[in-house]
Enzyme design. Structure first.
Site, PDB file in Angstrom:
ATOM      1  NE  ARG A   1      -0.201   0.558   4.909  1.00 24.45           N
ATOM      2  CZ  ARG A   1      -0.699   0.736   6.119  1.00 24.45           C
ATOM      3  NH1 ARG A   1      -1.994   0.826   6.276  1.00 24.45           N
ATOM      4  NH2 ARG A   1       0.101   0.796   7.155  1.00 24.45           N
TER       5      ARG A   1
ATOM      6  CD1 TRP B   1       3.360  -0.919  12.763  1.00 25.38           C
ATOM      7  CD2 TRP B   1       5.154   0.345  13.238  1.00 25.38           C
ATOM      8  NE1 TRP B   1       2.922   0.205  13.439  1.00 25.38           N
ATOM      9  CE2 TRP B   1       4.003   0.999  13.739  1.00 25.38           C
ATOM     10  CE3 TRP B   1       6.391   0.954  13.420  1.00 25.38           C
ATOM     11  CZ2 TRP B   1       4.053   2.219  14.410  1.00 25.38           C
ATOM     12  CZ3 TRP B   1       6.442   2.179  14.096  1.00 25.38           C
ATOM     13  CH2 TRP B   1       5.279   2.794  14.573  1.00 25.38           C
TER      14      TRP B   1
ATOM     15  CD  GLU C   1      -1.359  -2.790   9.532  1.00 28.89           C
ATOM     16  OE1 GLU C   1      -2.578  -2.589   9.431  1.00 28.89           O
ATOM     17  OE2 GLU C   1      -0.500  -1.896   9.567  1.00 28.89           O
ATOM     18  CE  LYS C   2      -0.182 -13.577  10.142  1.00 29.40           C
ATOM     19  NZ  LYS C   2       0.268 -12.826   8.939  1.00 29.40           N
ATOM     20  CG  PHE C   3       1.539 -11.078  14.738  1.00 25.11           C
ATOM     21  CD1 PHE C   3       0.682 -12.051  15.271  1.00 25.11           C
ATOM     22  CD2 PHE C   3       2.415 -11.450  13.744  1.00 25.11           C
ATOM     23  CE1 PHE C   3       0.716 -13.362  14.818  1.00 25.11           C
ATOM     24  CE2 PHE C   3       2.462 -12.770  13.286  1.00 25.11           C
ATOM     25  CZ  PHE C   3       1.604 -13.724  13.820  1.00 25.11           C
ATOM     26  CG  HIS C   4      -1.207  -3.111  14.987  1.00 24.68           C
ATOM     27  ND1 HIS C   4      -2.086  -2.454  15.831  1.00 24.68           N
ATOM     28  CD2 HIS C   4      -0.318  -2.183  14.577  1.00 24.68           C
ATOM     29  CE1 HIS C   4      -1.726  -1.176  15.913  1.00 24.68           C
ATOM     30  NE2 HIS C   4      -0.653  -0.990  15.166  1.00 24.68           N
TER      31      HIS C   4
ATOM     32  CD  GLU D   1      -4.225   4.908  11.820  1.00 26.40           C
ATOM     33  OE1 GLU D   1      -3.177   4.317  12.146  1.00 26.40           O
ATOM     34  OE2 GLU D   1      -4.563   5.088  10.636  1.00 26.40           O
TER      35      GLU D   1
ATOM     36  CG  ASN E   1      -4.137   5.502   6.209  1.00 27.64           C
ATOM     37  OD1 ASN E   1      -4.889   5.922   7.087  1.00 27.64           O
ATOM     38  ND2 ASN E   1      -3.114   4.717   6.462  1.00 27.64           N
ATOM     39  CD  GLU E   2      -0.239   6.526   9.009  1.00 20.17           C
ATOM     40  OE1 GLU E   2       0.467   5.667   8.450  1.00 20.17           O
ATOM     41  OE2 GLU E   2      -0.396   6.578  10.237  1.00 20.17           O
TER      42      GLU E   2
HETATM   43  C1  GLA Z   1      -0.651   3.372  10.404  1.00 18.89           C
HETATM   44  C2  GLA Z   1      -1.758   3.121   9.403  1.00 18.89           C
HETATM   45  C3  GLA Z   1      -2.705   2.055   9.823  1.00 18.89           C
HETATM   46  C4  GLA Z   1      -1.981   0.913  10.464  1.00 18.89           C
HETATM   47  C5  GLA Z   1      -1.181   1.420  11.619  1.00 18.89           C
HETATM   48  C6  GLA Z   1      -0.459   0.329  12.373  1.00 18.89           C
HETATM   49  O1  GLA Z   1      -0.899   4.374  11.279  1.00 18.89           O
HETATM   50  O2  GLA Z   1      -2.468   4.286   9.097  1.00 18.89           O
HETATM   51  O3  GLA Z   1      -3.420   1.627   8.687  1.00 18.89           O
HETATM   52  O4  GLA Z   1      -1.136   0.339   9.527  1.00 18.89           O
HETATM   53  O5  GLA Z   1      -0.205   2.300  11.148  1.00 18.89           O
HETATM   54  O6  GLA Z   1       0.251   0.836  13.457  1.00 18.89           O
END
Ligand code: GLA
Length: 670
Positions: free
Chosen positions: A120, A324, A364-367, A316, A158-159
């Site tokens: 992404r 990560w 991101e399954k371990f988030h 967020e 996003n970001e």
């Molecule tokens: C970023 C993204 C989210 C997610 C988080 C994980 O902030 O915007 O989609 O990936 O990181 O920490």
């Protein structure tokens, strides 16, 4: 055009309380799960969720063919449950068909690598094909949902800028040339600004000007600095393009995008904050930082400053560990609440998480999530439920403001310039210097705003410029007027060195600020790795020293050893009713007391050092003189805080002293 009037009329449409929720990705789950989501959201007090951020491929499975059925059902479900919607434009991940049709839109990195697409946040920001496709999906979404009664906010992309903010492809190079032509008008002006006489780089035709891709050795720094500016503006253009569609088709609904105030170095958020209707920020703790709560507070204060003091959205953060970082530390019991309430204390009126339900599949399954893998009986979910209840109790705080006595200067352009290579040492980190000055004030319970060097500083009793490598003439005039008007300014080492072109100012190493500070930097004297110097007053410096020649400034601290032994290390001069202090070495937050205390005293700013350093204390100010004191205890022992007021969380009336439990938070209204 930004829609700022929305903010003066109130907050997000349909939102009448502090917001609580997070990213909600129901498309990752069978529909049977959605009803349980709504039930658990109700239990937790969730009232705002961000949806659709990554679902372009599902919403437009084939070019121009749309499938909104599932999103209709998601939004209806949320609406029925009374949960407000922050709807994403999914333009951070174009669908696979887009890449199949447009492989040339894959961004090219500085070293020539062409990025692959099974991830992404990857796209050439200057691509006309991307622009067209992004406008198309945004138009469809805005037309379909723009006046939906559940809609409170648009969440574009996003970001921006993460993880990739620059593209070195041919399309980008052509766009860069156009940008340069608009900036400089003539090649002569460009050659002058970039100093191309050095290393024989003179350009004779616009077509010769390219992107500063990786070369044999270091590239022209002014060229790189302009490319950083250009890349920031290209991405900002991607945002405003979508925003304008949304404003037109969905009038009255504010538009935002989620910033990363301190975690995305490539975006000049002073520029971005002028274009969003409401500022939103993402923040994650740095596990390797032993005092990550200070980093959090710095990030939140920077975000509030970007918002011009108005309330902002914590878009967020995490309920526990991220996935990560090299070592992803889980949050201890109570830590999530402390983090959330620190953001609230520093001006956030919405506390949101990534993400609602932990993903079973994908990267991101371990988030962590609000609803973790362990489910609704887990400690994390119980703490989420408690936080939701606490936020309901804190509703009086909504819309109130944070007042700061001090400002720290922050300028992305200066950071970009200083980050370039071939600087006098690799050890001088401007963000670390800012952190040390910030941490000093955080520990002393002095509330801080951040400000651009050209901003109006007159509201601040003291202004700190720990690392202002690049200063324009306009910024210097602003700082001079601030001091003349009675302000107290502290400038850190290696400041005022270069102008907007990364060209050394005339008049010495600190040419821009020499007259203001009344001290000349004759030579910069970086230290060897791990080098330290002893200063008078029992202080120690590290990394960097300078050979100072005081002009009309007095010496307040001297070097006792090191390459500048016997010379001035810290100087101060009076100008009008203000003072300007220069600190020529790197000081940590402990040592800084020796230099900052006298300045804070002159400025009439009081420090609260009798309380434990790790009691975080900050206030929001509401109508009719109401003050909400947030006391956040990061220590393992309780603290008695001398304060009177009513506790918004427990209802208790406190007459003279409140016990703040170990790891706990109290919010007192007085
Ligand atoms: C970023 C993204 C989210 C997610 C988080 C994980 O902030 O915007 O989609 O990936 O990181 O920490």
């Amino acid at each position: 055009m930004s829609n700022q009037s929305l903010l003066t009329e109130g907050w997000l449409p349909g939102v009448r309380s502090l917001s609580f929720g997070g990213d909600y990705n129901p498309e990752q789950w069978p529909e049977e799960v959605w009803a349980e989501d709504l039930e658990l959201m109700r239990r937790a007090g969730v009232n705002l969720v961000s949806i659709g951020i990554f679902s372009w491929g599902l919403l437009e499975p084939r070019p121009g063919e749309f499938d909104f059925g599932w999103l209709d059902r998601v939004i209806e479900g949320l609406h029925g449950a009374g949960i407000r919607v922050d709807l994403g434009t999914p333009t951070v991940v174009p669908p696979q068909w887009f890449w199949q049709q447009n492989p040339h839109v894959r961004p090219v990195m500085r070293d020539g690598t062409v990025l692959a697409t099974a991830s992404r946040g990857i796209c050439c920001p200057s691509s006309p094909e991307y622009a067209e496709a992004a406008v198309r999906i945004t138009t469809e979404l805005a037309s379909r949902y723009g006046d939906h009664p559940a809609l409170s906010l648009w969440h574009v992309h996003n970001e921006y800028g993460a993880p990739v903010s620059e593209c070195y492809c041919e399309v980008s190079a052509a766009a860069f040339r156009e940008w340069l032509q608009a900036r400089y008008q003539t090649l002569e002006a460009l050659n002058h600004a970039w100093g191309t006489a050095f290393w024989g780089q003179t350009y004779g035709e616009w077509a010769q000007v390219g992107v500063p891709a990786q070369s044999a050795t270091t590239s022209n720094p002014a060229h790189r600095l302009d490319f950083a500016r250009f890349s920031n503006e290209e991405l900002l253009g991607c945002f405003t393009r979508e925003r304008d569609v949304l404003h037109e088709l969905s009038p009255g609904i504010p538009v935002t995008t989620n910033f990363m105030a301190t975690n995305c170095p490539s975006m000049d958020l002073w520029k971005w904050s002028r274009e969003v209707d409401v500022v939103a920020n993402d923040h994650y703790l740095t596990a390797a930082d032993p005092r990550s709560q200070v980093g959090l507070a710095l990030d939140a204060d920077l975000t509030r400053s970007l918002a011009g003091g108005r309330p902002w959205i914590l878009m967020e953060h995490s309920s526990s560990a991220v996935n990560w970082q090299p070592r992803n530390l889980a949050k201890a019991p109570g830590e999530m609440a402390r983090n959330s309430l620190s953001h609230l204390a520093r001006g956030a009126d919405a506390i949101l998480f990534f993400q609602w339900r932990a993903s079973r599949r994908g990267a991101e399954k371990f988030h962590s999530a609000m609803l973790p893998h362990a489910g609704a009986n887990s400690r994390v979910f119980q703490e989420i439920v408690q936080l939701g209840a606490d936020l309901q109790g804190l509703d009086a705080v909504r819309g109130s403001q944070v007042k700061a006595q001090a400002a720290i200067l922050w300028d992305w352009e200066s950071l970009w310039a200083q980050d370039l290579d071939w600087r006098p040492t690799v050890d001088l980190f401007p963000r670390q210097q800012v952190r040390e000055y910030y941490e000093r004030l955080w520990r002393d319970k002095v509330t801080v705003d951040f400000a651009h060097p050209t901003a109006d500083l007159s509201a601040y009793q003291v202004v700190l410029a720990p690392a202002s490598y690049l200063l324009t003439a306009e910024a210097v005039a602003n700082l001079t007027a601030y001091v003349e008007g009675g302000g107290h300014l502290v400038v850190g080492p290696f400041s005022g060195v270069v102008d907007q072109d990364d060209a050394v100012h005339e008049g010495g190493w600190n040419g821009a600020v020499r007259d203001l500070l009344q001290v000349s930097v004759e030579e910069v004297l970086p230290l060897p790795a791990d080098g330290q110097v002893t200063l008078s007053g029992d202080l120690r410096g590290s990394i960097w020293t300078e050979d100072l020649l005081p002009l009309e400034a007095e010496t307040v601290v001297e070097y006792l050893d090191g390459p500048a032994a016997g010379k001035a290390a810290v100087t101060r001069r009076t100008l009008g009713s203000g003072t300007a202090t220069y600190v020529s070495t790197v000081l940590d937050h402990e040592t800084l007391t020796g230099v900052l205390d006298p300045v804070l005293k002159l400025a009439g700013v009081s420090v609260q050092r009798e309380l434990p350093w790790d009691l975080e204390l900050v206030s929001r100010h509401g109508n009719e003189g109401a003050e909400y004191v947030f006391a956040i205890n990061h220590a393992a022992t309780p603290v008695d805080l001398p304060v009177a007021g009513s506790d918004l969380l427990t209802g208790e009336n406190v007459s003279d002293s409140a016990k703040i439990p170990a790891g706990g938070v109290r919010v007192l209204r007085r």
